[in-house]
Design a protein around this motif. Structure first.
Motif, PDB file in Angstrom:
ATOM      1  N   ASP A 155      -3.034   1.113 -69.939  1.00  0.00           N
ATOM      2  CA  ASP A 155      -4.164   2.035 -70.008  1.00  0.00           C
ATOM      3  C   ASP A 155      -4.410   2.633 -68.636  1.00  0.00           C
ATOM      4  O   ASP A 155      -4.362   1.922 -67.626  1.00  0.00           O
ATOM      5  CB  ASP A 155      -5.436   1.304 -70.442  1.00  0.00           C
ATOM      6  CG  ASP A 155      -5.419   0.880 -71.901  1.00  0.00           C
ATOM      7  OD1 ASP A 155      -4.484   1.267 -72.618  1.00  0.00           O
ATOM      8  OD2 ASP A 155      -6.340   0.153 -72.308  1.00  0.00           O
ATOM      9  N   ILE A 157      -7.227   5.569 -66.741  1.00  0.00           N
ATOM     10  CA  ILE A 157      -8.450   6.345 -66.928  1.00  0.00           C
ATOM     11  C   ILE A 157      -8.478   7.508 -65.939  1.00  0.00           C
ATOM     12  O   ILE A 157      -8.189   7.335 -64.755  1.00  0.00           O
ATOM     13  CB  ILE A 157      -9.704   5.462 -66.742  1.00  0.00           C
ATOM     14  CG1 ILE A 157      -9.765   4.407 -67.857  1.00  0.00           C
ATOM     15  CG2 ILE A 157     -10.975   6.302 -66.749  1.00  0.00           C
ATOM     16  CD1 ILE A 157     -10.960   3.473 -67.762  1.00  0.00           C
ATOM     17  N   SER A 184      -1.534   4.784 -72.660  1.00  0.00           N
ATOM     18  CA  SER A 184      -2.778   5.236 -73.290  1.00  0.00           C
ATOM     19  C   SER A 184      -3.702   5.688 -72.173  1.00  0.00           C
ATOM     20  O   SER A 184      -3.944   4.926 -71.225  1.00  0.00           O
ATOM     21  CB  SER A 184      -3.440   4.104 -74.086  1.00  0.00           C
ATOM     22  OG  SER A 184      -2.630   3.701 -75.158  1.00  0.00           O
ATOM     23  N   SER A 185      -4.196   6.899 -72.266  1.00  0.00           N
ATOM     24  CA  SER A 185      -4.978   7.451 -71.160  1.00  0.00           C
ATOM     25  C   SER A 185      -6.260   8.079 -71.680  1.00  0.00           C
ATOM     26  O   SER A 185      -6.234   8.902 -72.597  1.00  0.00           O
ATOM     27  CB  SER A 185      -4.147   8.499 -70.409  1.00  0.00           C
ATOM     28  OG  SER A 185      -4.787   8.876 -69.221  1.00  0.00           O
ATOM     29  N   TYR A 186      -7.376   7.669 -71.087  1.00  0.00           N
ATOM     30  CA  TYR A 186      -8.690   8.066 -71.578  1.00  0.00           C
ATOM     31  C   TYR A 186      -9.538   8.672 -70.477  1.00  0.00           C
ATOM     32  O   TYR A 186      -9.448   8.262 -69.316  1.00  0.00           O
ATOM     33  CB  TYR A 186      -9.433   6.840 -72.132  1.00  0.00           C
ATOM     34  CG  TYR A 186      -8.638   6.050 -73.137  1.00  0.00           C
ATOM     35  CD1 TYR A 186      -8.625   6.428 -74.472  1.00  0.00           C
ATOM     36  CD2 TYR A 186      -7.882   4.945 -72.748  1.00  0.00           C
ATOM     37  CE1 TYR A 186      -7.890   5.715 -75.407  1.00  0.00           C
ATOM     38  CE2 TYR A 186      -7.142   4.223 -73.677  1.00  0.00           C
ATOM     39  CZ  TYR A 186      -7.143   4.606 -75.002  1.00  0.00           C
ATOM     40  OH  TYR A 186      -6.410   3.920 -75.929  1.00  0.00           O
ATOM     41  N   PHE A 217      -6.737  16.000 -67.641  1.00  0.00           N
ATOM     42  CA  PHE A 217      -6.069  15.863 -68.932  1.00  0.00           C
ATOM     43  C   PHE A 217      -4.872  16.808 -68.994  1.00  0.00           C
ATOM     44  O   PHE A 217      -3.794  16.436 -69.483  1.00  0.00           O
ATOM     45  CB  PHE A 217      -7.036  16.161 -70.073  1.00  0.00           C
ATOM     46  CG  PHE A 217      -6.393  16.166 -71.436  1.00  0.00           C
ATOM     47  CD1 PHE A 217      -5.963  14.985 -72.027  1.00  0.00           C
ATOM     48  CD2 PHE A 217      -6.218  17.352 -72.142  1.00  0.00           C
ATOM     49  CE1 PHE A 217      -5.370  14.984 -73.287  1.00  0.00           C
ATOM     50  CE2 PHE A 217      -5.626  17.355 -73.393  1.00  0.00           C
ATOM     51  CZ  PHE A 217      -5.206  16.173 -73.969  1.00  0.00           C
ATOM     52  N   ASN A 231       3.192  13.124 -76.897  1.00  0.00           N
ATOM     53  CA  ASN A 231       1.750  12.982 -77.047  1.00  0.00           C
ATOM     54  C   ASN A 231       1.434  12.905 -78.542  1.00  0.00           C
ATOM     55  O   ASN A 231       0.982  13.841 -79.154  1.00  0.00           O
ATOM     56  CB  ASN A 231       1.041  14.171 -76.402  1.00  0.00           C
ATOM     57  CG  ASN A 231      -0.468  14.108 -76.460  1.00  0.00           C
ATOM     58  OD1 ASN A 231      -1.144  15.124 -76.430  1.00  0.00           O
ATOM     59  ND2 ASN A 231      -1.046  12.908 -76.542  1.00  0.00           N
ATOM     60  N   SER A 235      -4.883  10.592 -76.987  1.00  0.00           N
ATOM     61  CA  SER A 235      -4.921   9.741 -75.798  1.00  0.00           C
ATOM     62  C   SER A 235      -3.676   8.888 -75.613  1.00  0.00           C
ATOM     63  O   SER A 235      -3.640   8.046 -74.708  1.00  0.00           O
ATOM     64  CB  SER A 235      -6.145   8.811 -75.865  1.00  0.00           C
ATOM     65  OG  SER A 235      -7.344   9.552 -75.926  1.00  0.00           O
ATOM     66  N   ASN A 236      -2.659   9.085 -76.446  1.00  0.00           N
ATOM     67  CA  ASN A 236      -1.513   8.178 -76.431  1.00  0.00           C
ATOM     68  C   ASN A 236      -0.191   8.921 -76.274  1.00  0.00           C
ATOM     69  O   ASN A 236       0.054   9.930 -76.939  1.00  0.00           O
ATOM     70  CB  ASN A 236      -1.502   7.349 -77.712  1.00  0.00           C
ATOM     71  CG  ASN A 236      -2.578   6.286 -77.691  1.00  0.00           C
ATOM     72  OD1 ASN A 236      -2.349   5.165 -77.262  1.00  0.00           O
ATOM     73  ND2 ASN A 236      -3.773   6.637 -78.135  1.00  0.00           N
ATOM     74  N   ARG A 312      -6.330  14.725 -84.195  1.00  0.00           N
ATOM     75  CA  ARG A 312      -6.016  14.047 -82.934  1.00  0.00           C
ATOM     76  C   ARG A 312      -4.532  13.677 -82.819  1.00  0.00           C
ATOM     77  O   ARG A 312      -4.086  13.219 -81.762  1.00  0.00           O
ATOM     78  CB  ARG A 312      -6.861  12.781 -82.792  1.00  0.00           C
ATOM     79  CG  ARG A 312      -8.337  13.036 -82.506  1.00  0.00           C
ATOM     80  CD  ARG A 312      -9.085  11.730 -82.364  1.00  0.00           C
ATOM     81  NE  ARG A 312      -8.607  10.942 -81.230  1.00  0.00           N
ATOM     82  CZ  ARG A 312      -9.160  10.950 -80.019  1.00  0.00           C
ATOM     83  NH1 ARG A 312     -10.204  11.719 -79.767  1.00  0.00           N
ATOM     84  NH2 ARG A 312      -8.655  10.202 -79.052  1.00  0.00           N
TER      85      ARG A 312
END
Length: 378
Positions: A155, A157, A184-186, A217, A231, A235-236, A312
């Motif tokens: 992950d 952020i 996974s990026s949020y 983003f 992608n 987010s993944n 999404r």
């Protein structure tokens, strides 16, 4: 049936941004492990005549458990459910827990995928978020884990106050250099009842900047595409063959059983969720009761969820599926509501499927909400 989610409600310390259910006291850890096993037994009839494809340990911080406890929970699943020959079994882990000894012990269990909560490779970001690990541990644990677990995810952020675009790019390059097959990026979000919100309100931490988040983003999209990551959900990002089977099942509407305090379940038409209090959860399970609330989903609810998850993902929203599953009124409404987004190149039609464009990706949740049906008379 697709999967089983197991919520481990313990953390060493509270991250400033987190609003998931957890406690920092390990007082009832052994009782919770026993209760998780008992809940699995109590609910095995929900998966009668179906197969379990994924097992996912989330939290909280599942890696605070001893490998023997993790192994015991997995064996309880195998003893009470029909599990496919090659399930994906994921453990969320924090870098400070992934010592060489812990990694070796986990490799002896049936765990075959690690999801590591790195969040950032930079000390200043980790301190702002109050993460339990440091930047050195973030780097080292990935190198060590990849020797035992080819299938790992991390992950990251973005949108953190003070995170420059250059430092964000460096975070991504570090992950790529470490040959991480799934990221996974949020965007950092400010949730109610979190320390982050309090610090922002008091001026201790700068407010989250939406323009910064959108810019980072786009950097994420460009960098991942350049290095052959797909992608497949907002987010993944995964290399070929490394998409999360657990998460994909959620987004494509497969059913799952949620075990543990605060865990949610879904059977296609009904949602259920356990009480988010460890002591009350323990008392109920130990008495042979399920501390659950349930909600029957209406056709409008199910349509709205399909729109939200579909937009999404790379799978999009199938018009024929909408018509078949929910009725022609829903298809007509969807096309009508989509008109302006199609004109503005935020959505596009690919044969029978409605998808978001590159321009529309960061806005996909907002677009989905505009396509929701409020009631059958909309």
């Amino acid at each position: 049936m697709s999967g089983i989610y197991i919520h481990i409600p313990f953390c060493k310390q509270a991250c400033h941004y987190c609003d998931f259910h957890f406690v920092t006291s390990m007082k009832h850890k052994n009782r919770v492990v026993a209760a998780l096993q008992e809940e699995l037994r109590l609910r095995s009839s929900e998966a009668k005549n179906t197969s379990i494809e994924t097992i996912y340990f989330g939290g909280g911080t599942p890696s605070v458990l001893e490998s023997t406890a993790i192994d015991a929970i997995i064996e309880t699943v195998y003893s009470n459910y029909q599990v496919i020959a090659d399930p994906e079994i994921t453990l969320e882990a924090n870098p400070d827990d992934l010592t060489p000894e812990k990694i070796a012990a986990l490799a002896k269990t049936k765990i075959n995928r690690l999801s590591i909560g790195v969040q950032s490779f930079f000390e200043e970001d980790l301190k702002l978020m109050n993460r339990a690990h440091n930047a050195v541990e973030a780097m080292e644990c990935i190198s060590l884990s990849r020797k035992r677990f080819p299938n790992i995810s991390i992950d990251l952020i973005y949108g953190i106050p003070g995170l420059t675009d250059d430092r964000w790019r460096e975070n991504l390059f570090k992950a790529i250099d470490l040959k991480v097959p799934h990221i996974s990026s949020y965007a950092l979000t400010v949730e109610d009842d979190t320390a982050l919100k309090t610090f922002i309100e008091k001026g201790i931490i700068d407010e989250v900047d939406d323009e910064q988040a959108q810019r980072q983003f786009n950097i994420l999209l460009d960098t991942m595409q350049l290095h052959s990551y797909e992608n497949y959900e907002f987010s993944n990002f995964g290399k070929e063959g490394f998409f999360s089977r657990n998460n994909t099942a959620y987004w494509t509407g497969k059913s799952y059983i949620g075990i543990g305090p605060s865990a949610h379940s879904f059977d296609g038409k009904r949602r259920a969720w356990n009480i988010n209090n460890n002591v009350k959860y323990l008392k109920a399970i130990e008495a042979g009761d399920l501390p659950q609330e349930t909600e029957e989903l209406t056709v409008v609810d199910r349509y709205n969820e399909y729109i939200m998850t579909g937009l999404r993902t790379i799978y999009g929203v199938s018009l024929s599926h909408v018509e078949l599953e929910y009725g022609s009124k829903f298809k007509e409404y969807l096309l009508q509501q989509s008109t302006n987004y199609l004109k503005d190149h935020l959505l596009y039609l690919d044969d029978d499927t409605l998808r978001v464009t590159r321009k529309g990706k960061f806005l996909s949740d907002g677009i989905a909400s505009e396509l929701f049906m409020l009631n059958l008379n909309s």
